[in-house]
Design a protein around this motif. Sequence first.
Motif, PDB file in Angstrom:
ATOM      1  N   PRO A  88       1.425  28.107   0.700  1.00 39.64           N
ATOM      2  CA  PRO A  88       0.542  28.499   1.674  1.00 39.64           C
ATOM      3  C   PRO A  88      -0.796  29.499   1.298  1.00 39.64           C
ATOM      4  O   PRO A  88      -1.622  29.227   2.032  1.00 39.64           O
ATOM      5  CB  PRO A  88       1.731  29.484   2.704  1.00 39.64           C
ATOM      6  N   ALA A  89      -0.271  30.212   0.467  1.00 42.36           N
ATOM      7  CA  ALA A  89      -1.607  31.184   0.181  1.00 42.36           C
ATOM      8  C   ALA A  89      -2.633  30.528  -0.378  1.00 42.36           C
ATOM      9  O   ALA A  89      -3.936  30.684  -0.156  1.00 42.36           O
ATOM     10  CB  ALA A  89      -1.072  32.274  -0.790  1.00 42.36           C
ATOM     11  N   TYR A  90      -2.500  29.537  -1.475  1.00 36.09           N
ATOM     12  CA  TYR A  90      -3.576  28.373  -1.963  1.00 36.09           C
ATOM     13  C   TYR A  90      -4.216  27.793  -0.787  1.00 36.09           C
ATOM     14  O   TYR A  90      -5.364  27.845  -0.652  1.00 36.09           O
ATOM     15  CB  TYR A  90      -2.941  27.853  -2.985  1.00 36.09           C
ATOM     16  N   ARG A  91      -3.439  27.063  -0.040  1.00 34.76           N
ATOM     17  CA  ARG A  91      -3.886  26.444   1.275  1.00 34.76           C
ATOM     18  C   ARG A  91      -4.711  27.255   2.212  1.00 34.76           C
ATOM     19  O   ARG A  91      -5.877  26.874   2.620  1.00 34.76           O
ATOM     20  CB  ARG A  91      -2.970  25.809   1.907  1.00 34.76           C
ATOM     21  N   ALA A  92      -4.563  28.504   2.476  1.00 36.70           N
ATOM     22  CA  ALA A  92      -5.244  29.615   3.091  1.00 36.70           C
ATOM     23  C   ALA A  92      -6.531  29.794   2.686  1.00 36.70           C
ATOM     24  O   ALA A  92      -7.532  29.724   3.250  1.00 36.70           O
ATOM     25  CB  ALA A  92      -4.277  30.846   3.505  1.00 36.70           C
ATOM     26  N   ARG A  93      -6.548  29.928   1.154  1.00 38.40           N
ATOM     27  CA  ARG A  93      -7.843  30.316   0.606  1.00 38.40           C
ATOM     28  C   ARG A  93      -8.705  29.057   0.525  1.00 38.40           C
ATOM     29  O   ARG A  93      -9.862  29.170   0.840  1.00 38.40           O
ATOM     30  CB  ARG A  93      -7.431  30.770  -0.737  1.00 38.40           C
ATOM     31  N   ALA A  94      -7.992  27.870   0.402  1.00 44.06           N
ATOM     32  CA  ALA A  94      -8.972  26.629   0.375  1.00 44.06           C
ATOM     33  C   ALA A  94      -9.609  26.476   1.851  1.00 44.06           C
ATOM     34  O   ALA A  94     -10.816  26.130   1.959  1.00 44.06           O
ATOM     35  CB  ALA A  94      -8.148  25.376   0.164  1.00 44.06           C
ATOM     36  N   ALA A  95      -8.903  26.949   2.888  1.00 45.24           N
ATOM     37  CA  ALA A  95      -9.280  26.696   4.367  1.00 45.24           C
ATOM     38  C   ALA A  95     -10.437  27.695   4.391  1.00 45.24           C
ATOM     39  O   ALA A  95     -11.218  27.488   5.255  1.00 45.24           O
ATOM     40  CB  ALA A  95      -8.129  27.029   5.339  1.00 45.24           C
ATOM     41  N   LEU A  96     -10.262  28.981   3.788  1.00 44.56           N
ATOM     42  CA  LEU A  96     -11.534  29.920   4.051  1.00 44.56           C
ATOM     43  C   LEU A  96     -12.775  29.417   3.428  1.00 44.56           C
ATOM     44  O   LEU A  96     -13.763  29.554   3.922  1.00 44.56           O
ATOM     45  CB  LEU A  96     -11.258  31.339   3.281  1.00 44.56           C
ATOM     46  N   LEU A  97     -12.678  28.637   2.416  1.00 41.23           N
ATOM     47  CA  LEU A  97     -13.854  27.965   1.737  1.00 41.23           C
ATOM     48  C   LEU A  97     -14.435  26.763   2.655  1.00 41.23           C
ATOM     49  O   LEU A  97     -15.575  26.619   2.793  1.00 41.23           O
ATOM     50  CB  LEU A  97     -13.421  27.581   0.321  1.00 41.23           C
ATOM     51  N   GLU A  98     -13.498  26.079   3.319  1.00 37.81           N
ATOM     52  CA  GLU A  98     -13.714  24.981   4.020  1.00 37.81           C
ATOM     53  C   GLU A  98     -14.546  25.598   5.341  1.00 37.81           C
ATOM     54  O   GLU A  98     -15.524  24.889   5.895  1.00 37.81           O
ATOM     55  CB  GLU A  98     -12.637  24.147   4.519  1.00 37.81           C
ATOM     56  N   GLN A  99     -14.027  26.677   5.995  1.00 41.83           N
ATOM     57  CA  GLN A  99     -14.663  27.254   7.107  1.00 41.83           C
ATOM     58  C   GLN A  99     -16.072  27.733   6.732  1.00 41.83           C
ATOM     59  O   GLN A  99     -16.878  27.715   7.422  1.00 41.83           O
ATOM     60  CB  GLN A  99     -13.728  28.355   7.619  1.00 41.83           C
TER      61      GLN A  99
END
Length: 370
Positions: free
Chosen positions: A256-267
């Motif tokens: 979940p932490a990795y996916r959240a960090r990737a989502a921050l870059l996507e945003q």
Amino acid sequence: MSRGRALAAAALALAACRAAPPAPFTVRHGAAARPPPAAAPAAPPALRALVLGDFGDETAQQAALARAVAAAHARAPFDLAFSPGDNLYDCGPDPRRPGAEACRFGDDGASVAAGFLPPADPRFARFDARFPALRREGAPVPVYLALGNHDVASGGDCGDGALPPGPQARLKACLEVAHASPVWRMPARHYVVDRGPARFIVLDSNLLLGDYGGFTLEAEAAFLRAAAAGCHERPCFVVAHHPTATAGQHRREADPAYRARAALLEQAAGGAVAAWLCGHDHDLQHLRAAAGYDVLVSGNASRGRPRERFEQVSVPGAQLLFASTAWGYLTLEVSPGAWSARFAAADGAPLHCCQASFPGRCEPVACPAP
């Protein structure tokens, strides 16, 4: 090194030393599983780029891919190339070389402070001497690199002992940015390459695993946000080592932490990325991210994983279209308003192709003749 790690390393070395690639395992899903339609007629590309990741080990596979890339360039020249990380296996540059400790980043935290002259480090020869010396119209084809996890590795067997892991990883990043040769261009830890109708945004994706060495994901996202301005008007490609979605072995990292960090870059990209070009997984993949952009993994240049079976995608909502353990590389072609991708094996045989009309996604098509 533990017994388990030693056995795994020995198996990897044995596989990489094969004179010929093992029989590939390939899967196709969704639109890629159906007979692909013919590619739409296209004008000659304004830009032709090579993507060849995880090239940094001296293996028979690396030599085979170097020959394959040189042959592909002879058939249809590349304008530029990208090596998305893991340029120097296993542990990156040597921070113990006399003078290396003086490497410092400038105020931007990305480029090396003026005046530093890096010491000679034979580890760079693993890349410089084996990457094909591509030329076009008499000039060298520029090869742009991103940082991978092995490039800044500072724990376990890669630990120096003189520096804590964080400062050591920062120093290794600095030494890779400082290095320059006819086949090595890394002007900063993150940077932008504008060429013809395309923009390439090179990131330090080690931050997907966590902040390190004083570098933060928030700062990386701010850089991406600024670099993505105008990307709704032309194709923009992120070049990074780590994938935002994968069906390869490294899907285990996507907690979940990795996916959240990737989502921050996507945003931060604001929906303006056409494709994410990466390696890290030692295979070839085409995925559709949950956010809608294409993820193209080209990480099978020097260390294959022939037992990979691509059984699960790392991110809910992402879709795997194509994946293969074949030794190979990725070619990207960009024209005004359109782009396409082609995965090819070490013998030049096409494996998977897709075509996009900007701002649409890259849909599977029959591979045109080389």
